[in-house]
Design an enzyme around this catalytic site. Sequence first.
Site, PDB file in Angstrom:
ATOM      1  N   LYS A  46      77.701  48.069  57.998  1.00 29.29           N
ATOM      2  CA  LYS A  46      76.610  47.092  57.891  1.00 29.29           C
ATOM      3  C   LYS A  46      77.160  45.667  57.868  1.00 29.29           C
ATOM      4  CE  LYS A  46      76.576  47.794  52.920  1.00 29.29           C
ATOM      5  NZ  LYS A  46      76.016  48.562  51.819  1.00 29.29           N
ATOM      6  N   ARG A 144      67.099  50.408  43.131  1.00 25.42           N
ATOM      7  CA  ARG A 144      66.981  49.702  44.418  1.00 25.42           C
ATOM      8  C   ARG A 144      66.023  50.500  45.286  1.00 25.42           C
ATOM      9  NH1 ARG A 144      72.369  47.856  47.627  1.00 25.42           N
ATOM     10  NH2 ARG A 144      72.563  50.083  48.085  1.00 25.42           N
ATOM     11  N   HIS A 173      73.469  56.202  44.837  1.00 21.02           N
ATOM     12  CA  HIS A 173      74.387  55.057  44.965  1.00 21.02           C
ATOM     13  C   HIS A 173      74.751  54.537  43.581  1.00 21.02           C
ATOM     14  CE1 HIS A 173      76.379  51.847  47.071  1.00 21.02           C
ATOM     15  NE2 HIS A 173      75.660  50.911  46.491  1.00 21.02           N
ATOM     16  N   ARG A 229      81.454  57.256  51.232  1.00 20.16           N
ATOM     17  CA  ARG A 229      80.904  56.159  52.033  1.00 20.16           C
ATOM     18  C   ARG A 229      81.687  54.854  51.813  1.00 20.16           C
ATOM     19  NH1 ARG A 229      75.976  57.764  49.266  1.00 20.16           N
ATOM     20  NH2 ARG A 229      76.072  55.728  48.268  1.00 20.16           N
ATOM     21  N   CYS A 320      82.681  20.072  55.556  1.00 13.17           N
ATOM     22  CA  CYS A 320      81.546  19.670  56.398  1.00 13.17           C
ATOM     23  C   CYS A 320      81.019  20.890  57.164  1.00 13.17           C
ATOM     24  CB  CYS A 320      81.974  18.606  57.405  1.00 13.17           C
ATOM     25  SG  CYS A 320      82.822  17.202  56.677  1.00 13.17           S
ATOM     26  N   MET A 321      79.994  20.677  57.988  1.00 11.36           N
ATOM     27  CA  MET A 321      79.427  21.794  58.743  1.00 11.36           C
ATOM     28  C   MET A 321      80.450  22.353  59.745  1.00 11.36           C
ATOM     29  SD  MET A 321      75.965  21.889  61.045  1.00 11.36           S
ATOM     30  CE  MET A 321      74.909  21.274  59.742  1.00 11.36           C
ATOM     31  N   ASP A 322      81.198  21.456  60.375  1.00 11.22           N
ATOM     32  CA  ASP A 322      82.073  21.878  61.476  1.00 11.22           C
ATOM     33  C   ASP A 322      83.536  21.491  61.259  1.00 11.22           C
ATOM     34  OD1 ASP A 322      79.635  22.502  62.961  1.00 11.22           O
ATOM     35  OD2 ASP A 322      79.434  20.326  63.111  1.00 11.22           O
TER      36      ASP A 322
HETATM   37  C1  LIG Z   1      77.203  49.084  51.193  1.00 15.15           C
HETATM   38  C2  LIG Z   1      77.077  50.492  50.797  1.00 15.15           C
HETATM   39  C3  LIG Z   1      78.205  51.313  50.678  1.00 15.15           C
HETATM   40  C4  LIG Z   1      79.625  50.780  50.800  1.00 15.15           C
HETATM   41  O1  LIG Z   1      79.944  50.004  49.680  1.00 15.15           O
HETATM   42  P1  LIG Z   1      81.426  49.481  49.421  1.00 15.15           P
HETATM   43  O2  LIG Z   1      81.407  48.982  48.037  1.00 15.15           O
HETATM   44  O3  LIG Z   1      81.656  48.392  50.422  1.00 15.15           O
HETATM   45  O4  LIG Z   1      82.327  50.637  49.648  1.00 15.15           O
HETATM   46  C5  LIG Z   1      78.005  52.644  50.412  1.00 15.15           C
HETATM   47  N1  LIG Z   1      76.749  53.154  50.243  1.00 15.15           N
HETATM   48  C6  LIG Z   1      75.643  52.391  50.328  1.00 15.15           C
HETATM   49  C7  LIG Z   1      74.303  53.005  50.130  1.00 15.15           C
HETATM   50  C8  LIG Z   1      75.771  51.040  50.592  1.00 15.15           C
HETATM   51  O5  LIG Z   1      74.668  50.283  50.653  1.00 15.15           O
END
Ligand SMILES: *Cc1c(COP(=O)(O)O)cnc(C)c1O
Length: 375
Positions: A46, A144, A173, A229, A320-322
């Site tokens: 992501k 969440r 999570h 994950r 600055c921006m750039d």
């Molecule tokens: C972002 C995310 C992860 C990975 O998290 P890290 O801390 O970068 O390993 C795993 N599971 C879910 C649901 C996430 O949103």
Amino acid sequence: MTPATICSDDDAVRPTHVEVNLGLLAQNLAAIRCHVGSAQVMTILKANAYGHGLVPVAHHMVQCGADYLGIAFLEEGILLRREGITTPILVLGGIAGEQIPLFLKHDLTITAPSVEKLRLIDEAAAAMGVKARVHLKIDTGMERIGIHYYSADQLLEASLQCKHIEVEGIYSHFANADAAELSHTRLQLERFHDVLSFYEKRSLPVPLRHIANSAGLLQMTDSHLDLVRPGILLYGVYPSAECVRSIAVKPALTWKSRVAYFKVVQPGHPVSYGSTWQSVHPVRVVTIPVGYGDGYFRALSNKAQVSIRGQRYPVVGRVCMDALMVNLEQGTAYNGDEVTLLGGDITADAMANWAGTIPYEVLTNINTRVPRVYL
Ligand SMILES: *Cc1c(COP(=O)(O)O)cnc(C)c1O
């Protein structure tokens, strides 16, 4: 969305660029795999693959044998399918009802966080004459998305009635797996196991169980379950300072620029917007063509350091921006010299500390104006 991917022989190459070392990404994935044994690995891609570039990193992860890809939003999944990626993809984020047919059309695995959404998925799949691949999402202490662990039986029960859904997985999570103190994380894992006992009690096959993010997989071996994950760890960065570093990984990303301008600044002549910095003696100051418009935090003003010719020098005055300015004092640098903003001994952790944030935000903040180069 798609990062600008440029060749190193492109005449228009911007002096400011990110280099991603694909070999190190492969090594990090291999180190994670070795640590988790038989668990599958879902590489988390992501936020533009944590700033490393979604499409090239996804292709590379597939080549390296990632079992599953994880992303936040439908749009990222559609892009990866259009790029020809056929590996299973789980969309971790929530779903809007009207998006469900698009998930099904592009063969994306859907997160089902409630009975209501599950029914919508079942209806949409029935209407399209397909079977939806779903992972049920259980909230064990993050608040969440996901059905609360104490009501989860309803969702699991409902899923048994859905004829057009294949419940391939079930997941939760962690909220605090990167802390030194793991009692809440243990409690979350226990709650998850309680939910999973639904299947054992009914002698039903258990779907793919997963809960461990990078911190979970580093700190709690019993959280690995059937699949892990990893996000940030894949990119060679640890989730926090407290987190046990039980796997050796190396940062794959380096952010570089070049000296664009050299001058001597006299005392009493402050540098940049707001005149927040000046010297008491003449100093050599160089200007680097990168700024907050690229994702180099303005909060780094008068805080960060960069590396030029192997020496560390401070960023002076406001970013600055750039552009930003660097004080060489009496050091030497020439126009065109390489400047390392992030990488080597300038770690994402160091930059996060200077900017008052976390390494995740340092990486994901480098925006698509900065070309990515793959090594
Ligand atoms: C972002 C995310 C992860 C990975 O998290 P890290 O801390 O970068 O390993 C795993 N599971 C879910 C649901 C996430 O949103």
